[in-house]
Design a protein around this motif. Structure first.
Motif, PDB file in Angstrom:
ATOM      1  N   PHE A 146       0.853  -1.182   0.000  1.00  0.00           N
ATOM      2  CA  PHE A 146       0.000   0.000   0.000  1.00  0.00           C
ATOM      3  C   PHE A 146       0.888   1.230   0.000  1.00  0.00           C
ATOM      4  CE2 PHE A 146       0.778  -0.846   4.461  1.00  0.00           C
ATOM      5  CZ  PHE A 146       0.901   0.392   5.059  1.00  0.00           C
ATOM      6  N   GLN A 147       0.255   2.375  -0.202  1.00  0.00           N
ATOM      7  CA  GLN A 147       0.969   3.642  -0.086  1.00  0.00           C
ATOM      8  C   GLN A 147       0.201   4.542   0.860  1.00  0.00           C
ATOM      9  OE1 GLN A 147       1.444   5.284  -3.968  1.00  0.00           O
ATOM     10  NE2 GLN A 147      -0.721   5.506  -4.359  1.00  0.00           N
ATOM     11  N   ASP A 148       0.913   5.489   1.431  1.00  0.00           N
ATOM     12  CA  ASP A 148       0.297   6.369   2.413  1.00  0.00           C
ATOM     13  C   ASP A 148       0.965   7.738   2.341  1.00  0.00           C
ATOM     14  OD1 ASP A 148      -1.348   7.204   4.481  1.00  0.00           O
ATOM     15  OD2 ASP A 148      -0.455   5.902   5.991  1.00  0.00           O
ATOM     16  N   ARG A 149       0.226   8.745   2.750  1.00  0.00           N
ATOM     17  CA  ARG A 149       0.764  10.108   2.812  1.00  0.00           C
ATOM     18  C   ARG A 149       1.562  10.286   4.088  1.00  0.00           C
ATOM     19  NH1 ARG A 149      -4.893  12.124   1.016  1.00  0.00           N
ATOM     20  NH2 ARG A 149      -4.480  12.572  -1.151  1.00  0.00           N
ATOM     21  N   LEU A 150       2.643  11.028   3.992  1.00  0.00           N
ATOM     22  CA  LEU A 150       3.391  11.402   5.185  1.00  0.00           C
ATOM     23  C   LEU A 150       2.745  12.634   5.806  1.00  0.00           C
ATOM     24  CD1 LEU A 150       7.112  11.004   4.038  1.00  0.00           C
ATOM     25  CD2 LEU A 150       5.753   9.445   5.426  1.00  0.00           C
TER      26      LEU A 150
END
Length: 168
Positions: A40-44
């Motif tokens: 998955f990807q996520d915002r910092l």
């Protein structure tokens, strides 16, 4: 990175790591002996004390993070910064440093929501422009997953679904 090295040296059967786009360019050169599975990807986000003068901002510009001398982070969430004062994978240490008002931690949104959001005195602020980190499972191309590893990966995928991450 350390996780890739441990898997390649067969000291661990499987590893988990995350990379920003810049790190992906630097570290994720093709590895024919490894399988990198995008999870998955996520915002910092920036996590900071409510007492921090920067907490009045609705968002934190990347230029502010690059110029302040207060940045600490989980592992290497912001690898391009020369102003990192501490690196820790210990949540209690991170919280203590941040609550003193002496540090800002950059971390994935899900990490803040899961581990930091219930701590009184901490807030998160989106980073602009948006910074993304991609999470991976990594293992050797051979041998194939054992039944236990396969079951574990199914568990990991269910847990990721429960994170309810926003579409990016």
């Amino acid at each position: 990175t350390e996780v890739l090295s441990l898997v390649k040296a067969q000291k661990v059967a499987m590893g988990f790591c995350s990379y920003t786009p810049k790190q992906q360019e630097d570290y994720l050169v093709p590895h024919s002996d490894l399988i990198l599975q995008q999870l998955f990807q996520d915002r910092l986000v920036a996590c900071l004390s409510r007492k921090s003068p920067l907490a009045i901002n609705k968002t934190l510009d990347d230029a502010i993070l690059s110029s302040t001398n207060q940045v600490c982070c989980f592992s290497s969430a912001i690898p391009d910064a020369d102003n990192i004062i501490a690196i820790s994978n210990n949540i209690a240490v991170q919280i203590d440093i941040i609550l003193q008002g002496d540090a800002i931690a950059c971390m994935p949104t899900h990490a803040f929501n899961r581990c930091f959001s219930e701590t009184k005195g901490l807030v998160s602020r989106p980073i602009t422009p948006v910074k993304i980190t991609q999470f991976y499972a990594v293992r050797l191309a051979q041998p194939k997953l054992s039944p236990m590893q396969s079951t574990f990966m199914q568990y990991v995928e269910k847990q990721i679904a429960n994170l309810h991450l926003p579409l990016i």
